[in-house]
Design a protein around this motif. Structure first.
Motif, PDB file in Angstrom:
ATOM      1  N   ASN A   1     -54.024  23.688 -13.821  1.00 39.67           N
ATOM      2  CA  ASN A   1     -53.305  24.957 -13.750  1.00 39.67           C
ATOM      3  C   ASN A   1     -51.931  24.818 -14.399  1.00 39.67           C
ATOM      4  OD1 ASN A   1     -52.267  27.452 -13.160  1.00 39.67           O
ATOM      5  ND2 ASN A   1     -52.856  27.419 -10.996  1.00 39.67           N
ATOM      6  N   ALA A   2     -51.924  24.732 -15.727  1.00 39.45           N
ATOM      7  CA  ALA A   2     -50.654  24.547 -16.436  1.00 39.45           C
ATOM      8  C   ALA A   2     -49.787  25.788 -16.407  1.00 39.45           C
ATOM      9  CB  ALA A   2     -50.937  24.145 -17.887  1.00 39.45           C
ATOM     10  N   LYS A   3     -50.362  26.944 -16.097  1.00 41.29           N
ATOM     11  CA  LYS A   3     -49.567  28.171 -16.013  1.00 41.29           C
ATOM     12  C   LYS A   3     -48.592  28.097 -14.837  1.00 41.29           C
ATOM     13  CE  LYS A   3     -50.052  33.215 -15.621  1.00 41.29           C
ATOM     14  NZ  LYS A   3     -49.326  33.381 -14.352  1.00 41.29           N
ATOM     15  N   VAL A   4     -49.050  27.548 -13.725  1.00 40.27           N
ATOM     16  CA  VAL A   4     -48.194  27.428 -12.535  1.00 40.27           C
ATOM     17  C   VAL A   4     -47.432  26.115 -12.539  1.00 40.27           C
ATOM     18  CG1 VAL A   4     -48.185  27.247 -10.010  1.00 40.27           C
ATOM     19  CG2 VAL A   4     -49.633  28.958 -11.147  1.00 40.27           C
ATOM     20  N   PHE A   5     -48.096  25.026 -12.947  1.00 31.48           N
ATOM     21  CA  PHE A   5     -47.472  23.700 -12.938  1.00 31.48           C
ATOM     22  C   PHE A   5     -47.078  23.352 -14.373  1.00 31.48           C
ATOM     23  CE2 PHE A   5     -50.130  23.948  -9.193  1.00 31.48           C
ATOM     24  CZ  PHE A   5     -49.275  23.488  -8.203  1.00 31.48           C
ATOM     25  N   SER A   6     -45.866  23.726 -14.716  1.00 32.13           N
ATOM     26  CA  SER A   6     -45.406  23.688 -16.103  1.00 32.13           C
ATOM     27  C   SER A   6     -44.881  22.316 -16.495  1.00 32.13           C
ATOM     28  CB  SER A   6     -44.293  24.733 -16.288  1.00 32.13           C
ATOM     29  OG  SER A   6     -43.656  24.581 -17.526  1.00 32.13           O
ATOM     30  N   SER A   7     -45.115  21.953 -17.766  1.00 31.94           N
ATOM     31  CA  SER A   7     -44.545  20.728 -18.325  1.00 31.94           C
ATOM     32  C   SER A   7     -43.119  20.932 -18.816  1.00 31.94           C
ATOM     33  CB  SER A   7     -45.414  20.228 -19.485  1.00 31.94           C
ATOM     34  OG  SER A   7     -46.689  19.859 -19.026  1.00 31.94           O
ATOM     35  N   GLU A   8     -42.665  22.146 -18.848  1.00 26.49           N
ATOM     36  CA  GLU A   8     -41.297  22.435 -19.269  1.00 26.49           C
ATOM     37  C   GLU A   8     -40.385  22.462 -18.050  1.00 26.49           C
ATOM     38  OE1 GLU A   8     -41.328  26.046 -21.556  1.00 26.49           O
ATOM     39  OE2 GLU A   8     -42.775  25.283 -22.995  1.00 26.49           O
ATOM     40  N   PRO A   9     -39.153  21.991 -18.138  1.00 24.59           N
ATOM     41  CA  PRO A   9     -38.486  21.493 -19.345  1.00 24.59           C
ATOM     42  C   PRO A   9     -38.803  20.036 -19.702  1.00 24.59           C
ATOM     43  CG  PRO A   9     -36.972  21.444 -17.508  1.00 24.59           C
ATOM     44  CD  PRO A   9     -38.230  22.069 -16.991  1.00 24.59           C
ATOM     45  N   ALA A  10     -39.395  19.266 -18.763  1.00 20.33           N
ATOM     46  CA  ALA A  10     -39.707  17.868 -19.080  1.00 20.33           C
ATOM     47  C   ALA A  10     -40.649  17.306 -18.032  1.00 20.33           C
ATOM     48  CB  ALA A  10     -38.439  17.022 -19.148  1.00 20.33           C
ATOM     49  N   VAL A  11     -41.466  16.322 -18.442  1.00 17.92           N
ATOM     50  CA  VAL A  11     -42.410  15.692 -17.521  1.00 17.92           C
ATOM     51  C   VAL A  11     -41.861  14.395 -16.943  1.00 17.92           C
ATOM     52  CG1 VAL A  11     -44.397  16.722 -18.661  1.00 17.92           C
ATOM     53  CG2 VAL A  11     -43.602  14.458 -19.393  1.00 17.92           C
TER      54      VAL A  11
ATOM     55  N   THR B   1     -42.979  21.416 -13.165  1.00 15.57           N
ATOM     56  CA  THR B   1     -42.096  22.410 -12.559  1.00 15.57           C
ATOM     57  C   THR B   1     -42.924  23.636 -12.187  1.00 15.57           C
ATOM     58  OG1 THR B   1     -40.208  21.657 -13.874  1.00 15.57           O
ATOM     59  CG2 THR B   1     -40.050  23.846 -12.889  1.00 15.57           C
ATOM     60  N   VAL B   2     -42.802  24.072 -10.952  1.00 14.95           N
ATOM     61  CA  VAL B   2     -43.567  25.215 -10.458  1.00 14.95           C
ATOM     62  C   VAL B   2     -42.951  26.503 -11.013  1.00 14.95           C
ATOM     63  CG1 VAL B   2     -44.381  26.420  -8.401  1.00 14.95           C
ATOM     64  CG2 VAL B   2     -44.174  23.923  -8.390  1.00 14.95           C
TER      65      VAL B   2
ATOM     66  N   ASP C   1     -39.546  24.682  -7.862  1.00 12.88           N
ATOM     67  CA  ASP C   1     -39.805  23.396  -7.209  1.00 12.88           C
ATOM     68  C   ASP C   1     -40.387  22.396  -8.208  1.00 12.88           C
ATOM     69  OD1 ASP C   1     -38.928  24.204  -4.739  1.00 12.88           O
ATOM     70  OD2 ASP C   1     -40.932  24.624  -3.930  1.00 12.88           O
ATOM     71  N   LYS C   2     -40.136  21.121  -7.948  1.00  8.82           N
ATOM     72  CA  LYS C   2     -40.695  20.043  -8.764  1.00  8.82           C
ATOM     73  C   LYS C   2     -41.800  19.344  -7.978  1.00  8.82           C
ATOM     74  CE  LYS C   2     -37.329  20.474 -11.873  1.00  8.82           C
ATOM     75  NZ  LYS C   2     -37.522  20.912 -13.264  1.00  8.82           N
ATOM     76  N   VAL C   3     -42.879  19.008  -8.685  1.00  5.94           N
ATOM     77  CA  VAL C   3     -43.921  18.164  -8.101  1.00  5.94           C
ATOM     78  C   VAL C   3     -44.123  16.982  -9.035  1.00  5.94           C
ATOM     79  CG1 VAL C   3     -45.078  20.082  -6.939  1.00  5.94           C
ATOM     80  CG2 VAL C   3     -45.818  19.395  -9.228  1.00  5.94           C
ATOM     81  N   VAL C   4     -44.513  15.850  -8.459  1.00  7.66           N
ATOM     82  CA  VAL C   4     -44.821  14.670  -9.258  1.00  7.66           C
ATOM     83  C   VAL C   4     -46.266  14.296  -9.021  1.00  7.66           C
ATOM     84  CG1 VAL C   4     -44.335  12.227  -9.644  1.00  7.66           C
ATOM     85  CG2 VAL C   4     -42.440  13.823  -9.323  1.00  7.66           C
TER      86      VAL C   4
END
Length: 409
Positions: A63-73, A303-304, A319-322
């Motif tokens: 689900n890249a729409k909700v869990f975004s790689s921007e601004p950085a992974v 980034t959520v 929010d950030k998730v790892v």
């Protein structure tokens, strides 16, 4: 809770203790939040939720729409000026920008392209083993594991031989930066060294790109800087960023897995006997099990983008998730007896190349091809090869890197 994934001391613990900690976290009802210390001059976040179960990592990956790689992974996030100077890495993008770049470069990793590389990979492996036989055993990383991936990438890109030693040095500086840094002074110093290494790599490939625009030679740089049938090509900054990504990410996955792999085959003689008894029957399973067991890249951050419920946890936008790949790859609900090294197990769902979805590792099949060929060459020509002693590991919460591993044959 006595576990703190944001604390440097946690990553100093032996692997067994870290695996036990992640096993405890997987048993909890919800993902746990870990606050992070603010680091002056660096864009570190307030903290993150740790996704440690396989199902959670897969859900966030898809689900890249909700869990975004921007601004950085990665953390800390690069300052805005870094992107202006160096361009933006594809791993730090979402669609449609990510899809455009991936579309351009994917054709360079097609089955036909990879098959065309096989002869070169075989020759490179033969030369590496020739050198080992001539010089004697020492450090498996520098003599074997680190040499092959960079050689293959430089061949693909058409990097002239005279530049390759510098490329190797710059990659080592860049990967060292992914380690956990215990002080602000060291963080700043290493950040500066990393920036200079990336700049040198990008200047090299951009110069080469200009030459290949004028006179294409059929290498990967030529393909990327000249328009494809749809009229798309990489800009200078995009080419530089892709080269850096390919060298660091593409190199580290194969390098780390091979370095850990020789130790695993030494420590598990029953699995080694299975592999050598019928190499063709077991090598694919062995490679996948090594990647699962090692998890060469241990985590990526997301980034959520909007409020979202994940396993009963209400996440808010920002929010950030790892995504902890090493923990997901030892999830008992997916991999029975996960701490056992078993080359016959079903490893199809492992996330050692990243989870499923748009950011699955572009070079996964190339890494597999390199490792299959290198282990075939080593075990055929040096059947007594084995690791000696314990590896020296990079202190890192990101890159499961072996800095050195003694070996003999």
């Amino acid at each position: 809770m006595d576990i703190d994934l944001a604390d440097l001391d946690f990553w100093r613990n032996p692997l067994k203790e870290r695996n036990e900690a992640f096993a405890r976290l997987r048993q909890l009802e919800h993902p746990v939040f870990f606050p992070e210390k603010k680091v002056p001059f660096l864009r570190s976040g307030a903290g993150f939720y740790a996704l440690v179960r396989h199902a959670d990592v897969v859900e966030a990956s898809r689900n890249a729409k909700v869990f975004s790689s921007e601004p950085a992974v990665t953390n800390p996030e690069p300052p805005g000026w870094v992107k202006q100077v160096f361009g933006e890495s594809m791993v730090n993008m979402d669609d449609p920008r990510h899809a455009r770049l991936r579309r351009i470069v994917t054709r360079s990793f097609s089955p036909k392209m990879l098959q065309n590389l096989q002869s070169d990979i075989e020759n490179a492996c033969a030369r590496i083993v020739d050198d080992v036989e001539a010089r004697g055993a020492g450090d498996f990383v520098t003599q074997v594991a680190a040499r092959l991936p960079i050689h293959v990438i430089c061949d693909m890109m058409g990097i002239p031989d005279e530049y390759r030693a510098k490329v190797h040095d710059h990659v080592d500086v860049s990967t060292a930066y992914t380690g956990v840094r215990p002080s602000l002074a060291r963080s700043v110093r290493m950040a500066g060294q990393n920036m200079m290494a990336l700049l040198a790599l990008q200047k090299l490939v951009i110069k080469l790109g200009h030459e290949r625009q004028a006179e294409p030679t059929g290498d990967l740089v030529s393909l990327l800087v000249n328009a494809n049938p749809d009229g798309e090509k990489l800009t200078d900054k995009e080419l530089g960023s892709f080269f850096s990504l390919l060298l660091v990410a593409g190199n580290e996955t194969a390098r780390n897995t091979m370095a850990h792999g020789i130790k695993l085959l030494t420590d598990h003689p029953d699995q080694r006997a299975l592999l050598t008894g019928d190499f063709d029957a077991h090598i694919n399973g062995a490679i996948e099990e090594m990647v699962r067991f090692v998890s060469p890249i241990m985590q990526f951050r997301r980034t959520v983008t909007e409020d979202y419920d994940l396993r009963g946890l209400h996440l808010r936008a920002g929010d950030k998730v790892v995504l902890f790949y090493g923990s997901a790859n030892r999830d008992e609900s997916v991999f029975p007896d996960p701490d056992a090294f078993d080359i016959t197990r079903d490893t199809k769902p492992h996330v050692g190349f990243g989870g499923p979805g748009p950011h699955f590792c572009l070079g996964a099949n190339l890494a597999r091809q390199e490792m299959r060929t290198m282990f075939r060459t080593l075990l055929t020509r040096l059947p007594a090869i084995r690791a000696v002693g314990e590896p020296e590991l990079l202190l890192s919460n990101f890159d499961n890197s072996v800095r050195s591993q003694s070996f003999t044959f």
